[in-house]
Motif scaffolding. Structure first.
Motif, short mmCIF file in Angstrom:
data_model
loop_
_atom_site.label_atom_id
_atom_site.label_comp_id
_atom_site.label_asym_id
_atom_site.label_seq_id
_atom_site.Cartn_x
_atom_site.Cartn_y
_atom_site.Cartn_z
N LYS A 209 -16.50 -44.34 -1.11
CA LYS A 209 -15.58 -44.19 -2.24
C LYS A 209 -14.18 -44.45 -1.70
CE LYS A 209 -18.45 -40.69 -4.52
NZ LYS A 209 -18.52 -39.28 -4.96
N GLU A 211 -11.43 -42.88 -2.23
CA GLU A 211 -10.75 -41.66 -1.79
C GLU A 211 -11.26 -41.15 -0.45
OE1 GLU A 211 -13.50 -40.40 -5.29
OE2 GLU A 211 -12.25 -42.10 -4.71
N ASP A 212 -12.45 -41.61 -0.03
CA ASP A 212 -13.02 -41.20 1.26
C ASP A 212 -12.73 -42.20 2.38
OD1 ASP A 212 -14.08 -38.96 0.03
OD2 ASP A 212 -15.99 -39.94 -0.42
N LYS A 259 -6.69 -35.18 -0.94
CA LYS A 259 -8.15 -35.24 -1.13
C LYS A 259 -8.73 -33.84 -1.30
CE LYS A 259 -12.45 -36.94 0.90
NZ LYS A 259 -13.18 -35.68 0.62
N GLU A 260 -8.26 -32.89 -0.48
CA GLU A 260 -8.77 -31.51 -0.58
C GLU A 260 -8.38 -30.90 -1.92
OE1 GLU A 260 -8.77 -30.09 4.10
OE2 GLU A 260 -6.87 -30.15 2.98
N THR A 262 -7.81 -32.57 -4.70
CA THR A 262 -8.62 -33.25 -5.71
C THR A 262 -10.02 -32.66 -5.79
OG1 THR A 262 -7.39 -35.31 -5.36
CG2 THR A 262 -9.54 -35.50 -6.44
N ASP A 263 -10.64 -32.45 -4.63
CA ASP A 263 -11.99 -31.86 -4.59
C ASP A 263 -12.00 -30.46 -5.20
OD1 ASP A 263 -12.95 -34.14 -3.40
OD2 ASP A 263 -12.88 -33.35 -1.36
N ILE A 266 -11.60 -30.72 -9.06
CA ILE A 266 -12.82 -31.27 -9.68
C ILE A 266 -13.92 -30.22 -9.73
CG2 ILE A 266 -14.71 -32.89 -9.28
CD1 ILE A 266 -12.64 -34.94 -8.49
N ARG A 267 -14.01 -29.39 -8.69
CA ARG A 267 -15.02 -28.33 -8.71
C ARG A 267 -14.70 -27.31 -9.81
NH1 ARG A 267 -14.83 -28.66 -2.93
NH2 ARG A 267 -13.38 -26.88 -2.85
N ASP A 270 -13.72 -30.70 -14.79
CA ASP A 270 -14.13 -32.10 -14.71
C ASP A 270 -12.98 -32.99 -15.18
OD1 ASP A 270 -15.57 -34.33 -14.30
OD2 ASP A 270 -17.03 -34.01 -15.89
N LYS A 273 -10.17 -38.25 -11.23
CA LYS A 273 -9.56 -38.17 -9.90
C LYS A 273 -8.18 -38.83 -9.87
CE LYS A 273 -13.86 -37.96 -7.24
NZ LYS A 273 -14.68 -38.64 -6.21
N TYR A 277 -4.72 -37.29 -8.53
CA TYR A 277 -4.03 -37.97 -7.42
C TYR A 277 -2.60 -38.33 -7.81
CZ TYR A 277 -3.59 -41.04 -3.34
OH TYR A 277 -3.18 -41.61 -2.16
#
Length: 287
Positions: A209, A211-212, A259-260, A262-263, A266-267, A270, A273, A277
């Motif tokens: 992805k 973002e990764d 990224k952290e 965003t994660d 999202i958890r 919903d 992203k 960002y």
């Protein structure tokens, strides 16, 4: 096949042949390309040292003329004159199809002005090869090499991010590492395929992805072909951040990576992203 080519040569006495060459593995060349190069009076090539490896393998002994970005304009008059005198001229690049992110367009346009036939001899393509294995949309936009000026690149990537199609780039490992933040900013939520040393012994394909995406080793050789996927829509994902999410981001912006954060959001909810960002970047810019 040879008879057909002989016939073509009689019809197109004043012609420029654009011959595609392998992008790595020297076996990836067509029989028609080999015959055309053998029958050429002159072969225009970027680097004679690189081209000789291919030509020697197939016992092609045509005369070589160096034709690269530094002398392409100077060569035009001489080449047009040779074609008009009846010479069969072929143009090749170090790898792939001439005129596609390689020298060739200046000569092609001059041939068009002089009503000289231009004959394509198709073959290997890094762009098509990468798109074909990507699993992304077959509708794609080919950008080519990243420009030297950061301002131009920023503007172009922002415009490209609006396209809902696959996007193909040529880039060096060093440049992709430098521009990972810019790639993430514009294409977060999409997938990416990085192709290295295609068709060669050490060929490698990295999928992730956007973002990764992590920095690549700077000592990698050669150019990369990267494909970014079309937009991946999540119909359930919200397109707005509520006030509690915004407060959480402001509290975490100096403690966690984007990224952290965003994660984490999202958890919790919903949400797209890209929305998260972009808001993180906005908060960082305000500080």
């Amino acid at each position: 096949m040879i008879e057909n080519l002989k016939s073509a040569n009689r019809v197109f006495k004043k012609s420029l042949y654009l011959v595609s060459t392998p992008i790595g593995n020297l076996n990836d060349i067509s029989l028609r390309a080999i015959e055309t190069l053998k029958r050429s009076d002159y072969i225009l090539c970027e680097d004679t040292r690189i081209s000789k490896n291919l030509l020697e393998k197939y016992q092609i002994k045509s005369n070589l003329i160096a034709n690269h970005k530094f002398n392409e304009k100077r060569n035009v008059v001489k080449i047009i004159k040779l074609i008009n005198q009846g010479s069969l001229i072929s143009l090749i690049s170090d790898a792939g199809t001439p005129g596609i992110s390689d020298p060739g367009s200046i000569l092609v346009n001059e041939c068009i002005k002089n009503n000289i036939n231009i004959i394509p001899i198709p073959g290997a393509s890094a762009v098509i090869s990468a798109v074909s294995i990507s699993g992304f949309s077959e509708k794609f936009f080919f950008y080519g090499f990243f420009p030297e000026k950061d301002k131009i690149l920023k503007e172009d990537l922002e415009n490209l991010s609006k396209l809902n199609s696959s996007i193909v780039f040529f880039i060096s490992p060093k440049k992709i590492n430098k521009n990972i933040p810019l790639i993430k900013k514009n294409f977060i939520g999409r997938k990416i395929l990085i192709c290295r040393e295609m068709t060669k012994f050490y060929e490698e394909y990295k999928r992730s992805k956007v973002e990764d995406l992590e920095p690549l080793k700077n000592n990698l050789k050669g150019e990369l072909t990267i494909v970014i996927s079309e937009k991946i829509h999540d119909k359930k994902a919200s397109q707005t951040l509520d006030e509690s999410d915004k407060r959480l981001i402001k509290a975490m912006i100096n403690k966690l990576s984007i990224k952290e954060i965003t994660d984490l959001i999202i958890r919790k909810n919903d949400i797209s992203k890209k929305i998260i960002y972009d808001y993180c970047l906005k908060i960082k810019d305000e500080k």
